[in-house]
Design an enzyme around this catalytic site. Structure first.
Site, PDB file in Angstrom:
ATOM      1  N   ASN A 460       0.831  -1.198   0.000  1.00 44.35           N
ATOM      2  CA  ASN A 460       0.000   0.000   0.000  1.00 44.35           C
ATOM      3  C   ASN A 460       0.864   1.245   0.000  1.00 44.35           C
ATOM      4  O   ASN A 460       2.033   1.208   0.399  1.00 44.35           O
ATOM      5  CB  ASN A 460      -0.932   0.020   1.211  1.00 44.35           C
ATOM      6  CG  ASN A 460      -0.200   0.299   2.511  1.00 44.35           C
ATOM      7  OD1 ASN A 460       0.369  -0.615   3.116  1.00 44.35           O
ATOM      8  ND2 ASN A 460      -0.217   1.549   2.957  1.00 44.35           N
ATOM      9  N   CYS A 461       0.297   2.349  -0.491  1.00 45.00           N
ATOM     10  CA  CYS A 461       0.917   3.654  -0.329  1.00 45.00           C
ATOM     11  C   CYS A 461       0.049   4.426   0.654  1.00 45.00           C
ATOM     12  O   CYS A 461      -0.636   3.836   1.478  1.00 45.00           O
ATOM     13  CB  CYS A 461       1.071   4.369  -1.670  1.00 45.00           C
ATOM     14  SG  CYS A 461      -0.478   4.838  -2.464  1.00 45.00           S
ATOM     15  N   TYR A 462       0.043   5.732   0.582  1.00 43.15           N
ATOM     16  CA  TYR A 462      -0.633   6.542   1.589  1.00 43.15           C
ATOM     17  C   TYR A 462      -2.143   6.350   1.586  1.00 43.15           C
ATOM     18  O   TYR A 462      -2.782   6.363   2.634  1.00 43.15           O
ATOM     19  CB  TYR A 462      -0.294   8.015   1.324  1.00 43.15           C
ATOM     20  CG  TYR A 462      -0.333   8.887   2.550  1.00 43.15           C
ATOM     21  CD1 TYR A 462      -0.069   8.375   3.815  1.00 43.15           C
ATOM     22  CD2 TYR A 462      -0.634  10.243   2.434  1.00 43.15           C
ATOM     23  CE1 TYR A 462      -0.099   9.180   4.930  1.00 43.15           C
ATOM     24  CE2 TYR A 462      -0.663  11.063   3.551  1.00 43.15           C
ATOM     25  CZ  TYR A 462      -0.403  10.526   4.798  1.00 43.15           C
ATOM     26  OH  TYR A 462      -0.435  11.336   5.897  1.00 43.15           O
ATOM     27  N   THR A 463      -2.712   6.149   0.418  1.00 43.81           N
ATOM     28  CA  THR A 463      -4.175   6.066   0.333  1.00 43.81           C
ATOM     29  C   THR A 463      -4.668   4.878  -0.491  1.00 43.81           C
ATOM     30  O   THR A 463      -5.868   4.677  -0.587  1.00 43.81           O
ATOM     31  CB  THR A 463      -4.745   7.349  -0.302  1.00 43.81           C
ATOM     32  OG1 THR A 463      -4.139   7.549  -1.586  1.00 43.81           O
ATOM     33  CG2 THR A 463      -4.492   8.560   0.576  1.00 43.81           C
ATOM     34  N   ARG A 464      -3.767   4.109  -1.096  1.00 41.72           N
ATOM     35  CA  ARG A 464      -4.204   3.059  -2.018  1.00 41.72           C
ATOM     36  C   ARG A 464      -3.634   1.692  -1.642  1.00 41.72           C
ATOM     37  O   ARG A 464      -2.477   1.576  -1.246  1.00 41.72           O
ATOM     38  CB  ARG A 464      -3.746   3.369  -3.446  1.00 41.72           C
ATOM     39  CG  ARG A 464      -4.079   4.760  -3.914  1.00 41.72           C
ATOM     40  CD  ARG A 464      -3.611   4.961  -5.336  1.00 41.72           C
ATOM     41  NE  ARG A 464      -3.622   6.360  -5.713  1.00 41.72           N
ATOM     42  CZ  ARG A 464      -3.454   6.799  -6.939  1.00 41.72           C
ATOM     43  NH1 ARG A 464      -3.249   5.944  -7.915  1.00 41.72           N
ATOM     44  NH2 ARG A 464      -3.475   8.087  -7.202  1.00 41.72           N
TER      45      ARG A 464
END
Length: 514
Positions: A460-464
């Site tokens: 994951n990244c910050y929002t996805r």
């Protein structure tokens, strides 16, 4: 083409870890600057106490040391992002590769008699990295070794031997491969990097020569690529390499817009932040533009749906305004009115162009919290932050008028304007929150992704939630949206499921079920 997209997606994802760490470093620099800033002591006398001043200097200068070793941060961080498993071992391989690489380059230069004296290193394009004199590659050294380490780690970490050779299996076999490869890479880059450096310098001069237009194109590309997840590839070189500028700050050379202004924040002899800060002026649309767009969506909502629209738009607008996380709001109109997203990208470029034309040199990459911590302690001379607000308010008016006109003109189904049979919501976010439990969440997400057998890598990244799958055609988007997803993006074999700030909880639910 498909494999190229996959590679770019994975590489962009791998940059996320190192890039996310650096704003935190910046906050520590800003906090140290608050404590050690002599100007603020005139208004708050207690800050003038020597112990507080010394503490501030300790914090800011200690945090700045990360910038001097940024290549190492990327060299270790990128393999973590690329590794499909055992990420700790991948990081270790990245560290070893980087150390061997810089020392191989140093030995090569020494054998060729090309090591410059200390007072001539800068003119010769050389610098000290971890106490080793090498060619000045900056963060590119870490990106190169990190990407190579991550790629080879994924390819060979599953190799297993039997019998007496079993000890050399797995990550040990990767190390056996990486040591000679990193040595060879050090030798090769000793010859090739001067040519690459010349090309980078020429590109930087061309971009700088484009003036306001170049800044506008940069801002447009950085936003328009957000849905693909490739926007990291646009801003990272400008923030951390020579493309974003080179400056001598307090006797040390820094490359990249963010590295420069972080160092300038902690340097008392700098009286004004450099103009390179324009490459990180992305907060104009985050703090001012998108909240105004949310207001336009609320104002154009149907009277009977205004309350529902307000309930979902205000939290999304505040998230963008306060901390600079824009995706919950951007994805609220991206899928129902993609034209608005294109206009948003254009307006982002225009905002940054105004920043450049008006000579603003304030720091504003994310939200209001960062903006206050970074700029107010610097004062209006070193950071002319009032002008940033002027540009931001100007863009707020433009955003509001343009969004309101387009929504009405083309009857766009933004939140609050849905058809009668549709509910006003941001892709089932309220449905997910109403559950109040994670029971079955991991299973539901996995089913939406095509089942266990279809999943190769979950990250994951910050929002996805970022997932590599075997077959993208079996993805069940309605099922994913029922878990709270705001959108699903498919690029090659990579799937990005947009959840927002609680995405880590989603990844953990998936990993637990797997």
């Amino acid at each position: 083409m498909k494999s190229a997209v996959n590679a770019l997606q994975n590489f962009g994802k791998s940059l996320y870890g190192p890039v996310l760490i650096l704003p935190i470093v910046g906050l520590f620099i800003a906090f140290g600057n608050v404590l050690g800033n002599g100007n603020l002591a005139e208004y708050l006398p207690f800050l003038g106490h020597p112990s507080i001043q010394h503490t501030g200097v300790l914090i800011s200068k200690s945090a700045v040391s990360v910038l001097a070793n940024l290549a190492l941060v990327f060299g270790v961080g990128i393999p973590i992002g690329l590794a499909a498993k055992d990420k700790g071992y991948a990081a270790l391989i990245g560290l070893v590769t980087f150390i061997v690489f810089i020392n191989a380059m140093n030995v090569t230069l020494q054998l060729q008699g090309e090591l410059a004296p200390a007072d001539q290193m800068r003119a010769a394009g050389q610098s000290m990295v971890l106490g080793v004199q090498v060619l000045e590659m900056g963060v590119f050294a870490g990106i190169l070794t990190g990407a190579l380490s991550g790629y080879l780690y994924n390819r060979y970490s599953s190799v297993q031997f039997s019998g007496a050779m079993a000890i050399y299996s797995g990550h040990c076999f990767v190390a056996i491969i990486m040591l000679p490869v990193s040595m060879l890479l050090g030798v090769v880059m000793s010859e090739l990097w001067p040519f690459a450096q010349h090309g980078i310098s020429a590109l930087a001069l061309a971009i700088k020569g484009a003036g306001a237009f170049g800044v506008a194109i940069y801002g447009f590309l950085e936003r328009i690529l957000v849905p693909t997840g490739l926007h990291h590839l646009v801003y990272t070189p400008f923030l951390y390499t020579e493309l974003g500028g080179t400056a001598d700050v307090c006797g040390n050379i820094y490359q990249g817009a963010r590295n420069i202004y972080f160092a300038e924040m902690a340097c008392p002899s700098v009286h004004q932040l450099s103009s390179t800060v324009v490459w990180d002026a992305r907060g104009i649309s985050k703090m001012f533009g998108l909240p105004a767009a949310a207001l336009a969506m609320y104002m154009t909502a149907k009277p009977e749906r205004k309350a529902a629209a307000k309930a979902i738009l205000i939290p999304a607008a505040l998230t963008s305004m306060l901390v600079g996380v824009t995706e919950p709001l951007e994805f609220s109109f991206l899928f129902v009115a993609p034209l608005l997203f294109g206009v948003h990208a254009v307006l982002t470029g225009i905002g940054m162009m105004l920043f450049y034309l008006l000579g603003v040199h304030a720091i504003g990459a994310n939200g209001i919290i960062d903006f206050i911590l970074y700029n107010l302690p610097l004062g209006t001379e070193k950071s002319n932050w009032p002008m940033y607000i002027v540009v931001g308010l100007t863009m707020s008016v433009i955003y509001f008028l343009v969004f309101r006109f387009l929504i009405r003109r083309f009857d766009m189904k933004t939140p609050g304007r849905e058809d009668d049979e549709q509910e006003t919501k941001l892709y089932s976010k309220q449905e997910y929150q109403a559950k109040g439990s994670n029971d079955g969440l991991g299973e539901a997400i996995i089913e939406g992704l095509g089942g266990r057998a279809n999943i190769e890598v979950v990250d994951n990244c910050y929002t996805r939630l970022r997932v590599t799958v075997r077959d993208v055609t079996v993805i069940d988007e309605p099922r994913l949206k029922s878990t709270g997803a705001k959108g699903v993006i498919k690029q090659g074999n990579n799937v990005q499921v947009v959840y927002g700030l609680h995405v880590k909880k989603m990844r953990e639910a998936v990993e637990t079920y797997l």
